[in-house]
Design a protein around this motif. Sequence first.
Motif, PDB file in Angstrom:
ATOM      1  N   HIS A  69       0.818  -1.215   0.000  1.00 41.72           N
ATOM      2  CA  HIS A  69       0.000   0.000   0.000  1.00 41.72           C
ATOM      3  C   HIS A  69       0.848   1.259   0.000  1.00 41.72           C
ATOM      4  CE1 HIS A  69      -2.103   3.209   2.399  1.00 41.72           C
ATOM      5  NE2 HIS A  69      -2.943   3.050   1.400  1.00 41.72           N
ATOM      6  N   SER A  70       1.956   1.240   0.727  1.00 37.16           N
ATOM      7  CA  SER A  70       2.802   2.429   0.844  1.00 37.16           C
ATOM      8  C   SER A  70       3.325   2.904  -0.512  1.00 37.16           C
ATOM      9  CB  SER A  70       3.972   2.154   1.793  1.00 37.16           C
ATOM     10  OG  SER A  70       4.728   1.044   1.342  1.00 37.16           O
ATOM     11  N   ASP A  71       3.402   2.004  -1.490  1.00 38.92           N
ATOM     12  CA  ASP A  71       3.886   2.381  -2.816  1.00 38.92           C
ATOM     13  C   ASP A  71       2.867   3.222  -3.587  1.00 38.92           C
ATOM     14  OD1 ASP A  71       6.225   0.963  -2.383  1.00 38.92           O
ATOM     15  OD2 ASP A  71       5.495  -0.857  -3.384  1.00 38.92           O
ATOM     16  N   TYR A  72       1.610   3.180  -3.152  1.00 38.05           N
ATOM     17  CA  TYR A  72       0.536   3.841  -3.899  1.00 38.05           C
ATOM     18  C   TYR A  72      -0.235   4.859  -3.062  1.00 38.05           C
ATOM     19  CZ  TYR A  72       1.652  -0.226  -6.699  1.00 38.05           C
ATOM     20  OH  TYR A  72       2.338  -1.179  -7.422  1.00 38.05           O
ATOM     21  N   LYS A  73       0.137   5.011  -1.812  1.00 39.82           N
ATOM     22  CA  LYS A  73      -0.580   5.926  -0.923  1.00 39.82           C
ATOM     23  C   LYS A  73      -0.478   7.357  -1.437  1.00 39.82           C
ATOM     24  CE  LYS A  73      -0.889   7.306   3.932  1.00 39.82           C
ATOM     25  NZ  LYS A  73      -0.391   7.064   5.310  1.00 39.82           N
ATOM     26  N   GLU A  74      -1.626   8.002  -1.536  1.00 37.17           N
ATOM     27  CA  GLU A  74      -1.678   9.397  -1.990  1.00 37.17           C
ATOM     28  C   GLU A  74      -1.330  10.304  -0.807  1.00 37.17           C
ATOM     29  OE1 GLU A  74      -1.561  12.563  -3.835  1.00 37.17           O
ATOM     30  OE2 GLU A  74      -2.083  10.823  -5.081  1.00 37.17           O
ATOM     31  N   ALA A  75      -0.087  10.756  -0.783  1.00 42.69           N
ATOM     32  CA  ALA A  75       0.444  11.468   0.386  1.00 42.69           C
ATOM     33  C   ALA A  75      -0.145  12.858   0.565  1.00 42.69           C
ATOM     34  CB  ALA A  75       1.962  11.569   0.285  1.00 42.69           C
ATOM     35  N   THR A  76      -0.794  13.392  -0.465  1.00 41.62           N
ATOM     36  CA  THR A  76      -1.295  14.762  -0.376  1.00 41.62           C
ATOM     37  C   THR A  76      -2.590  14.881   0.425  1.00 41.62           C
ATOM     38  OG1 THR A  76      -2.522  14.558  -2.461  1.00 41.62           O
ATOM     39  CG2 THR A  76      -0.244  15.369  -2.568  1.00 41.62           C
ATOM     40  N   ILE A  77      -3.248  13.753   0.675  1.00 45.21           N
ATOM     41  CA  ILE A  77      -4.461  13.787   1.515  1.00 45.21           C
ATOM     42  C   ILE A  77      -4.269  12.818   2.670  1.00 45.21           C
ATOM     43  CG2 ILE A  77      -6.158  14.653  -0.138  1.00 45.21           C
ATOM     44  CD1 ILE A  77      -6.869  11.745  -0.803  1.00 45.21           C
ATOM     45  N   GLN A  78      -4.262  13.362   3.862  1.00 42.45           N
ATOM     46  CA  GLN A  78      -4.085  12.564   5.068  1.00 42.45           C
ATOM     47  C   GLN A  78      -4.958  13.136   6.179  1.00 42.45           C
ATOM     48  OE1 GLN A  78      -0.290  10.861   6.039  1.00 42.45           O
ATOM     49  NE2 GLN A  78       0.724  11.864   4.321  1.00 42.45           N
ATOM     50  N   GLY A  79      -5.111  12.360   7.242  1.00 41.55           N
ATOM     51  CA  GLY A  79      -5.934  12.807   8.361  1.00 41.55           C
ATOM     52  C   GLY A  79      -7.411  12.669   8.062  1.00 41.55           C
ATOM     53  N   ARG A  80      -8.212  13.284   8.894  1.00 40.96           N
ATOM     54  CA  ARG A  80      -9.665  13.118   8.795  1.00 40.96           C
ATOM     55  C   ARG A  80     -10.353  14.205   7.968  1.00 40.96           C
ATOM     56  NH1 ARG A  80     -11.344   9.615  12.973  1.00 40.96           N
ATOM     57  NH2 ARG A  80     -13.422   9.720  12.059  1.00 40.96           N
ATOM     58  N   TYR A  81      -9.700  15.351   7.811  1.00 39.64           N
ATOM     59  CA  TYR A  81     -10.364  16.468   7.131  1.00 39.64           C
ATOM     60  C   TYR A  81      -9.943  16.499   5.666  1.00 39.64           C
ATOM     61  CZ  TYR A  81     -12.323  21.164   6.483  1.00 39.64           C
ATOM     62  OH  TYR A  81     -13.062  22.250   6.058  1.00 39.64           O
ATOM     63  N   VAL A  82     -10.816  15.988   4.814  1.00 40.04           N
ATOM     64  CA  VAL A  82     -10.561  15.928   3.374  1.00 40.04           C
ATOM     65  C   VAL A  82     -11.688  16.677   2.675  1.00 40.04           C
ATOM     66  CG1 VAL A  82     -10.277  14.436   1.373  1.00 40.04           C
ATOM     67  CG2 VAL A  82      -9.378  13.720   3.596  1.00 40.04           C
ATOM     68  N   THR A  83     -11.335  17.715   1.925  1.00 37.41           N
ATOM     69  CA  THR A  83     -12.324  18.571   1.269  1.00 37.41           C
ATOM     70  C   THR A  83     -12.168  18.512  -0.241  1.00 37.41           C
ATOM     71  OG1 THR A  83     -10.873  20.501   1.289  1.00 37.41           O
ATOM     72  CG2 THR A  83     -12.253  20.143   3.247  1.00 37.41           C
ATOM     73  N   MET A  84     -13.168  19.036  -0.940  1.00 37.96           N
ATOM     74  CA  MET A  84     -13.099  19.094  -2.394  1.00 37.96           C
ATOM     75  C   MET A  84     -11.945  19.980  -2.843  1.00 37.96           C
ATOM     76  SD  MET A  84     -14.313  17.949  -5.223  1.00 37.96           S
ATOM     77  CE  MET A  84     -15.997  17.354  -4.994  1.00 37.96           C
ATOM     78  N   ASP A  85     -11.697  21.059  -2.112  1.00 37.65           N
ATOM     79  CA  ASP A  85     -10.571  21.928  -2.466  1.00 37.65           C
ATOM     80  C   ASP A  85      -9.258  21.151  -2.480  1.00 37.65           C
ATOM     81  OD1 ASP A  85     -12.216  24.114  -2.738  1.00 37.65           O
ATOM     82  OD2 ASP A  85     -11.824  24.910  -0.730  1.00 37.65           O
ATOM     83  N   LYS A  86      -9.063  20.284  -1.474  1.00 38.78           N
ATOM     84  CA  LYS A  86      -7.835  19.483  -1.421  1.00 38.78           C
ATOM     85  C   LYS A  86      -7.761  18.502  -2.583  1.00 38.78           C
ATOM     86  CE  LYS A  86      -7.163  19.738   3.600  1.00 38.78           C
ATOM     87  NZ  LYS A  86      -7.064  18.988   4.873  1.00 38.78           N
ATOM     88  N   LEU A  87      -8.892  17.896  -2.900  1.00 33.69           N
ATOM     89  CA  LEU A  87      -8.889  16.953  -4.018  1.00 33.69           C
ATOM     90  C   LEU A  87      -8.600  17.661  -5.332  1.00 33.69           C
ATOM     91  CD1 LEU A  87     -11.918  14.569  -3.285  1.00 33.69           C
ATOM     92  CD2 LEU A  87      -9.540  14.376  -2.527  1.00 33.69           C
ATOM     93  N   GLN A  88      -9.217  18.815  -5.513  1.00 29.38           N
ATOM     94  CA  GLN A  88      -8.993  19.545  -6.757  1.00 29.38           C
ATOM     95  C   GLN A  88      -7.549  20.030  -6.867  1.00 29.38           C
ATOM     96  OE1 GLN A  88     -10.863  19.543  -9.214  1.00 29.38           O
ATOM     97  NE2 GLN A  88     -13.020  19.667  -8.686  1.00 29.38           N
ATOM     98  N   GLN A  89      -6.981  20.432  -5.757  1.00 30.22           N
ATOM     99  CA  GLN A  89      -5.619  20.959  -5.761  1.00 30.22           C
ATOM    100  C   GLN A  89      -4.576  19.871  -5.973  1.00 30.22           C
ATOM    101  OE1 GLN A  89      -4.660  23.149  -2.222  1.00 30.22           O
ATOM    102  NE2 GLN A  89      -2.536  23.529  -2.825  1.00 30.22           N
TER     103      GLN A  89
END
Length: 368
Positions: free
Chosen positions: A4-24
């Motif tokens: 899993h670590s080879d494919y983990k999307e490091a830009t989104i972590q923790g519990r607070y995930v918003t559309m702005d973060k996904l778009q960015q």
Amino acid sequence: MIQHSDYKEATIQGRYVTMDKLQQHCFTKLKSETIIIGFSVLGVPIPAFTLGHGKQKVLMWSQMHGNESTTTKAVWDMVNFLNSPNEMAKTILESCTLMIVPMLNPDGAKAYTRVNHNEVDLNRDAKNLSQPESVALRTLFQKFKPDFCFNLHDQRTLFSAGKTNKPATVSFLSPASNMERDITPSREVAMKLIAAMNQTLQKMIPGQVGRFDDGFNDNCVGDSFQMEKVPTLLFEAGHFQKDYEREKTREFLFYSLLEALQTIAADKISNYSIDDYFAIPENDKLFFDIIVENPQVTNPIIMDTDRVGIRYKEVLYGDKIHFEPEVAEVGALEGFYAHQTIEGADLLDFDNDPAKQAIRAILSSINE
């Protein structure tokens, strides 16, 4: 062995995930074209995209409840894997066409609430279709005509895997399609897919997989899609030991998604039985986040023999989720378990520990 670590999307972590973060961070890296399936109450576009070109069509959506972000993280980890040169990824994309809605409720995600901006639970709006997000999903379902649906959620830390001292780190459900909860052909297919995922997870988190109650509610999206004779699977990301940010749980969801897709792609659903599904223990609500033993506070409400059960309330401050302790129950609490146990004597020495100070304060103030 897939890591899993080879494919983990490091830009989104923790519990607070918003559309702005996904778009960015996430949509900008997509190789697939996105489509807009609708708009939220506040006018935020709801994007979706496809991967693969196979005949087996899989529709999946996450963050129908805005504060349930673990599966969203796992979905992007899965996307990274499927865009890799791995042979399993190629097989899945040759056999399946995935339609992915990574965030159905962007307003709720930004406010970190279960409901949408109109304070409606979208998972209780399948019949009325009163909200634009609900209409967007239903319209996509009708246009895409999926062979399988993956309904992706989070569950609270209170759930145990059966009547055991193990948390339900991942839970599943093949929803009913009628009040009698008959095992229809589509429901049986969903059960067998869940059995396949459970077999994989038991090697990683033995005894920590649960099964949700299958009481029928035609206002729930999963039940309504099952009524349309489309095998529908509910995924629930739960608590893993000391993993309140759910970074470990996202890993187990990643492996679950891959196992389900691989089973579909290889046409191996019939290798599993509904008995394997019903062998998964039904979830119970036996966990507190903290149990305080021998609380030792000057409060007539709390007896010497009592234990105090505490659960965290998730509160958004800025762009960070804080876990604030609240007393949920006081008493003998027989048959209950805790993710952490604290001796009351330990609370007498604060050690400059804000968590202990907060717990001490709420114990002292009960019904004062």
